[in-house]
Motif scaffolding. Structure first.
Motif, PDB file in Angstrom:
ATOM      1  N   HIS A 298       0.910  -1.200   0.133  1.00 38.54           N
ATOM      2  CA  HIS A 298       0.102  -0.001  -0.085  1.00 38.54           C
ATOM      3  C   HIS A 298       0.804   1.334  -0.094  1.00 38.54           C
ATOM      4  O   HIS A 298       2.212   1.078   0.521  1.00 38.54           O
TER       5      HIS A 298
ATOM      6  N   TYR B  43      -6.010   7.728   3.271  1.00 41.88           N
ATOM      7  CA  TYR B  43      -7.480   7.829   2.679  1.00 41.88           C
ATOM      8  C   TYR B  43      -7.513   7.129   1.397  1.00 41.88           C
ATOM      9  O   TYR B  43      -6.657   7.126   0.586  1.00 41.88           O
ATOM     10  N   ASP B  44      -8.884   6.663   1.308  1.00 42.35           N
ATOM     11  CA  ASP B  44      -9.052   5.942  -0.072  1.00 42.35           C
ATOM     12  C   ASP B  44      -9.909   6.920  -0.845  1.00 42.35           C
ATOM     13  O   ASP B  44     -11.203   7.101  -0.700  1.00 42.35           O
TER      14      ASP B  44
ATOM     15  N   GLU C  82     -10.899   6.632  -3.828  1.00 41.99           N
ATOM     16  CA  GLU C  82     -11.818   5.600  -4.642  1.00 41.99           C
ATOM     17  C   GLU C  82     -13.374   5.489  -3.783  1.00 41.99           C
ATOM     18  O   GLU C  82     -14.432   5.652  -4.503  1.00 41.99           O
TER      19      GLU C  82
ATOM     20  N   TYR D 209     -11.840   6.878   5.072  1.00 42.48           N
ATOM     21  CA  TYR D 209     -10.665   6.131   5.694  1.00 42.48           C
ATOM     22  C   TYR D 209     -11.105   4.579   5.483  1.00 42.48           C
ATOM     23  O   TYR D 209     -12.167   4.435   6.066  1.00 42.48           O
ATOM     24  N   PRO D 210     -10.217   3.711   5.462  1.00 36.52           N
ATOM     25  CA  PRO D 210     -10.430   2.335   5.271  1.00 36.52           C
ATOM     26  C   PRO D 210     -10.403   1.769   6.666  1.00 36.52           C
ATOM     27  O   PRO D 210      -9.949   2.298   7.725  1.00 36.52           O
TER      28      PRO D 210
END
Length: 404
Positions: free
Chosen positions: A153, A209-210, A212, A216-217
């Motif tokens: 990641h 932060y995602d 898509e 936040y995951p």
């Protein structure tokens, strides 16, 4: 967009070539051409590694005025007080905005260096720890980050914002209940609008932060320091009007809107007006950053590759620590200018370097221990500079190959 600045408008003034002379302190260009009293103008502020600049554009993207400043350096013990330098520079740049243009500015935004991290008090907004700069690596925090994040990641790099947050948390943060994480752009924009705790999804990418999923995951939210994370909006989103005291002091209109920002290399990409997948933009500043427009999101921390969201597409790329900073360590501005005049670009240099200002590389390979290679040094400085410049260009080629 009325009353707010779009991402395209925000960045269209930004120079692709950020490395250059920053010695003149006042405005470097004034192209004041606002004839109608109702003309709407947009102010963008660009905070790089060695200095900052502003540009004012109209709705069509034409630059009406621009200026730049070096950061004043203030000592804080053995290190520099970068927060004070950034703050003072921002207000000096606002002061440099031509008086006759200030009342026409309807929105303001700002870009900053990616992964430059500030821990502040969530009540006062004042920093409670020294800032972690964009290229600073926190290798001690990396094992903990790798243990919670998906393999390879973006945050699985020692220079990621999340590694910096974990480094702080492990050293001083676990007993700091009122702390808040902000990025350089977030904090400077807060000084203008006064609403603490707002970021954008370009700056927030390296904290996990995602963009898509627009959240936040779960693996990050479950961590004991997740309460430090700022709220996240799209770049260019209106936050609030400019603080009344600032508007009054500098003569801006009272309903001038301050918007969320972005990172410096994304602003540079947009400034180049690239809009087709496969197009790439190199930003050569203190470091070398490349962004490639793609329909596909790509991430692999082993090579320092990550993807920023740009509307419905992705900006794939990364940043190498090579660039103008290493040149400044070896040559003065005058030397660079004079020596460059004697380089014959039609002839290849036989020298092979890996120019870094210090140990550590982020892209095209993530290696915090990679040592600079700047020897052997020939007696002829023209030959030496030629070899360094070609070596930087070879790194750019490697970066592009990784991006493609």
């Amino acid at each position: 967009m009325v009353g707010a600045i779009s991402v395209t408008h925000f960045a269209s003034w930004t120079s692709i070539q950020k490395f250059g002379k920053l010695r003149r302190q006042r405005a470097i260009a004034m192209s004041v051409g606002v004839e109608e009293a109702s003309a709407k103008l947009y102010l963008g502020l660009d905070f790089g590694t060695s200095g900052a600049r502003f540009a004012i554009i109209d709705k069509g993207g034409t630059i009406q005025a621009e200026a730049k400043r070096e950061y004043p350096l203030y000592k804080n013990g053995e290190s520099y007080d970068w927060v004070l330098s950034w703050k003072e520079t921002m207000f000096l740049l606002l002061q440099d905005v031509p008086l006759e243009l200030r009342r026409h500015i309807v929105s303001i935004s700002l870009d900053g260096t990616s992964a430059t991290t500030i821990i502040v008090d969530r009540e006062t907004g004042e920093p409670i720890w020294r800032p972690f700069l964009y290229n600073e690596s926190c290798p001690d925090a990396l094992p903990m980050v790798k243990s919670i994040a998906p393999p390879n990641h973006t945050v699985c790099s020692g220079s990621s914002t999340l590694c910096k947050l974990v480094e702080w948390w492990n050293n001083a943060g676990s007993n700091q209940k009122s702390a808040l994480l902000l990025h350089q752009a977030d904090w400077l924009l807060w000084l203008l609008h006064g609403k603490l705790g707002v970021s954008d999804y370009n700056n927030a990418l390296k904290v996990g932060y995602d963009p898509e999923a627009e959240s936040y995951p779960p693996w990050l939210v479950s961590q004991p320091y997740s309460h430090l994370l700022p709220s996240v909006l799209a770049p260019g989103t209106p936050i609030a009007s400019l603080k009344e005291e600032i508007a009054n002091k500098f003569g801006f209109q009272k309903d001038c809107v301050v918007c969320t920002g972005t990172t410096d290399s994304i602003a540079a990409f947009l400034a180049a007006c690239a809009n087709r997948p496969g197009q790439a933009v190199t930003s050569l500043g203190s470091t070398l950053a490349i962004k490639l427009l793609s329909n596909t999101r790509i991430e692999d921390s082993r090579f320092g590759v990550y993807s920023h969201r740009l509307d419905d597409k992705w900006l794939v790329g990364g940043a190498s620590n090579t660039g103008g900073a290493v040149l400044r360590q070896l040559f003065t501005d005058d030397q660079l200018e004079k020596l460059s005049e004697h380089i014959d670009p039609s002839k290849a240099s036989l020298l092979d370097y890996y120019p870094l200002p210090k140990a550590g590389e982020r892209f095209p390979v993530a290696d915090p221990n990679l040592a600079p290679r700047l020897l052997p040094r020939p007696e002829d400085d023209v030959e030496y500079l030629h070899g360094i410049l070609e070596s930087i260009a070879r790194i750019e080629v490697k970066v592009l190959n990784k991006s493609f």
